[in-house]
Design a protein around this motif. Structure first.
Motif, PDB file in Angstrom:
ATOM      1  N   VAL A  48       0.808  -1.285   0.093  1.00 32.14           N
ATOM      2  CA  VAL A  48      -0.007  -0.007  -0.091  1.00 32.14           C
ATOM      3  C   VAL A  48       0.872   1.215   0.026  1.00 32.14           C
ATOM      4  O   VAL A  48       1.949   1.092   0.659  1.00 32.14           O
ATOM      5  CB  VAL A  48      -0.817  -0.076   1.297  1.00 32.14           C
ATOM      6  CG1 VAL A  48      -1.810   1.305   1.285  1.00 32.14           C
ATOM      7  CG2 VAL A  48      -1.801  -1.325   1.293  1.00 32.14           C
ATOM      8  N   ASN A  49       0.373   2.424  -0.808  1.00 32.51           N
ATOM      9  CA  ASN A  49       1.175   3.536  -0.825  1.00 32.51           C
ATOM     10  C   ASN A  49       0.786   4.249   0.521  1.00 32.51           C
ATOM     11  O   ASN A  49      -0.477   4.749   0.617  1.00 32.51           O
ATOM     12  CB  ASN A  49       0.745   4.287  -2.060  1.00 32.51           C
ATOM     13  CG  ASN A  49       1.640   5.663  -2.083  1.00 32.51           C
ATOM     14  OD1 ASN A  49       2.478   5.948  -1.206  1.00 32.51           O
ATOM     15  ND2 ASN A  49       1.534   6.154  -3.020  1.00 32.51           N
ATOM     16  N   ARG A 108      -8.646   4.471   0.502  1.00 34.11           N
ATOM     17  CA  ARG A 108      -8.589   4.625  -1.087  1.00 34.11           C
ATOM     18  C   ARG A 108      -7.177   3.955  -1.418  1.00 34.11           C
ATOM     19  O   ARG A 108      -7.140   3.056  -2.358  1.00 34.11           O
ATOM     20  CB  ARG A 108      -8.582   5.852  -1.676  1.00 34.11           C
ATOM     21  CG  ARG A 108      -9.871   6.664  -1.460  1.00 34.11           C
ATOM     22  CD  ARG A 108     -10.562   6.324  -2.611  1.00 34.11           C
ATOM     23  NE  ARG A 108     -12.131   6.889  -2.467  1.00 34.11           N
ATOM     24  CZ  ARG A 108     -13.094   6.427  -2.173  1.00 34.11           C
ATOM     25  NH1 ARG A 108     -13.062   5.036  -1.977  1.00 34.11           N
ATOM     26  NH2 ARG A 108     -14.336   6.915  -1.995  1.00 34.11           N
ATOM     27  N   GLU A 109      -6.285   4.364  -0.885  1.00 33.92           N
ATOM     28  CA  GLU A 109      -4.936   3.469  -1.159  1.00 33.92           C
ATOM     29  C   GLU A 109      -4.920   1.942  -0.831  1.00 33.92           C
ATOM     30  O   GLU A 109      -4.254   1.207  -1.642  1.00 33.92           O
ATOM     31  CB  GLU A 109      -3.645   4.252  -0.227  1.00 33.92           C
ATOM     32  CG  GLU A 109      -3.514   5.639  -0.589  1.00 33.92           C
ATOM     33  CD  GLU A 109      -3.027   6.022  -2.100  1.00 33.92           C
ATOM     34  OE1 GLU A 109      -2.553   4.853  -2.612  1.00 33.92           O
ATOM     35  OE2 GLU A 109      -3.339   6.673  -2.566  1.00 33.92           O
ATOM     36  N   GLU A 115      -7.522   0.050  -0.792  1.00 35.01           N
ATOM     37  CA  GLU A 115      -8.343  -0.511  -2.101  1.00 35.01           C
ATOM     38  C   GLU A 115      -7.627  -0.541  -3.211  1.00 35.01           C
ATOM     39  O   GLU A 115      -7.506  -1.642  -4.046  1.00 35.01           O
ATOM     40  CB  GLU A 115      -9.619   0.378  -2.165  1.00 35.01           C
ATOM     41  CG  GLU A 115     -10.711   0.028  -1.127  1.00 35.01           C
ATOM     42  CD  GLU A 115     -11.928   0.675  -1.680  1.00 35.01           C
ATOM     43  OE1 GLU A 115     -11.908   1.861  -2.101  1.00 35.01           O
ATOM     44  OE2 GLU A 115     -13.077   0.172  -1.253  1.00 35.01           O
ATOM     45  N   LYS A 116      -6.856   0.345  -3.431  1.00 33.56           N
ATOM     46  CA  LYS A 116      -5.878   0.390  -4.709  1.00 33.56           C
ATOM     47  C   LYS A 116      -5.057  -0.654  -4.623  1.00 33.56           C
ATOM     48  O   LYS A 116      -4.841  -1.453  -5.653  1.00 33.56           O
ATOM     49  CB  LYS A 116      -5.298   1.589  -4.964  1.00 33.56           C
ATOM     50  CG  LYS A 116      -4.586   1.929  -6.179  1.00 33.56           C
ATOM     51  CD  LYS A 116      -3.908   3.430  -6.320  1.00 33.56           C
ATOM     52  CE  LYS A 116      -3.145   3.433  -7.630  1.00 33.56           C
ATOM     53  NZ  LYS A 116      -2.310   2.276  -7.943  1.00 33.56           N
ATOM     54  N   MET A 121      -6.625  -4.321  -5.141  1.00 31.25           N
ATOM     55  CA  MET A 121      -6.801  -4.276  -6.714  1.00 31.25           C
ATOM     56  C   MET A 121      -5.611  -4.389  -7.472  1.00 31.25           C
ATOM     57  O   MET A 121      -5.709  -5.258  -8.518  1.00 31.25           O
ATOM     58  CB  MET A 121      -7.634  -3.042  -7.193  1.00 31.25           C
ATOM     59  CG  MET A 121      -9.195  -2.726  -6.520  1.00 31.25           C
ATOM     60  SD  MET A 121     -10.112  -4.002  -6.860  1.00 31.25           S
ATOM     61  CE  MET A 121     -10.733  -3.639  -8.460  1.00 31.25           C
ATOM     62  N   ASP A 122      -4.472  -3.805  -7.148  1.00 26.87           N
ATOM     63  CA  ASP A 122      -3.125  -3.893  -8.063  1.00 26.87           C
ATOM     64  C   ASP A 122      -2.433  -5.526  -7.801  1.00 26.87           C
ATOM     65  O   ASP A 122      -1.708  -5.882  -8.647  1.00 26.87           O
ATOM     66  CB  ASP A 122      -2.471  -2.668  -7.646  1.00 26.87           C
ATOM     67  CG  ASP A 122      -2.820  -1.470  -8.169  1.00 26.87           C
ATOM     68  OD1 ASP A 122      -3.899  -1.547  -9.233  1.00 26.87           O
ATOM     69  OD2 ASP A 122      -2.322  -0.512  -8.017  1.00 26.87           O
ATOM     70  N   THR A 138     -12.434  -8.331  -5.222  1.00 24.02           N
ATOM     71  CA  THR A 138     -12.885  -6.705  -5.318  1.00 24.02           C
ATOM     72  C   THR A 138     -13.332  -6.190  -3.830  1.00 24.02           C
ATOM     73  O   THR A 138     -14.230  -6.909  -3.065  1.00 24.02           O
ATOM     74  CB  THR A 138     -14.072  -6.635  -6.033  1.00 24.02           C
ATOM     75  OG1 THR A 138     -13.871  -7.115  -7.393  1.00 24.02           O
ATOM     76  CG2 THR A 138     -14.394  -5.059  -6.248  1.00 24.02           C
TER      77      THR A 138
END
Length: 186
Positions: free
Chosen positions: A44-45, A78-79, A81-82, A85-86, A92
């Motif tokens: 995660v970022n 958000r990060e 979740e991203k 997903m990545d 999901t």
């Protein structure tokens, strides 16, 4: 002259590392049951650097089909979740503003067979590594005969090496069998 015990110890250590690698890889295989280990590869970022998911959130398993992720900082949703997903998790994420939920679908019979094949591939790679460790030590022992190691000692060392090899192959088979049972259990 080589120290036979040290060489056998190094070989056993290599075989143990291979078995540990297999355990880690099998833990990441999604068998239909929720397991936080499937998120181990998620990065995660966070404030400009990529960190493991468990360093920015609490990950838990409330029931057999759900994984919940509670971020320590609400802005990180958000990060996270991203990051999911990545990654190669293949689920999901859903969020309600505070918690991210991952609902694991019930795998079909076909999907279960694919997972078993995937596990067997990982297991075969591990067995190859164990065999390579055995082969490397055998080569060292053959060279050691030229350097003055007696053939009797070499034969004894080879027999011990074969016992160590067999022990780890059995361990790998047991791990694979256990994972296959877990995957095939509906």
């Amino acid at each position: 002259m080589i120290d036979v015990k040290q060489v056998l110890g190094e070989a056993e250590e290599r075989m143990e590392m291979a078995a540990m690698y297999l355990e880690e890889q099998l833990a990441r295989v999604r068998a239909g049951r929720a397991n936080v280990a499937i998120l181990d590869g998620v990065r995660v970022n966070s404030y400009g650097s990529m960190v493991p998911l468990n360093q920015v959130a609490t990950v838990s398993v409330p029931d057999a089909r759900t994984i919940t992720i509670r971020p320590w900082d609400k802005k990180a949703i958000r990060e996270i979740e991203k990051g999911i997903m990545d990654s190669d998790v293949g689920i999901t994420p859903e969020n309600n503003g505070e918690i991210i939920r991952l609902n694991l679908p019930q795998p079909t019979g076909e999907r279960r067979q694919e997972l078993v094949k995937q596990c067997n591939k990982i297991g075969e790679k591990t067995k190859i590594e164990v065999r390579n460790a055995r082969g490397d030590v055998k080569d060292k022992l053959k060279k050691a005969i030229k350097d003055g190691l007696s053939e009797d000692l070499e034969k004894d060392a080879e027999a011990d090496l074969q016992k160590i090899h067999d022990k780890y192959i059995k361990k790998i088979d047991a791990l694979l069998e256990e994972k296959q049972k877990e995957i095939m259990t509906v």
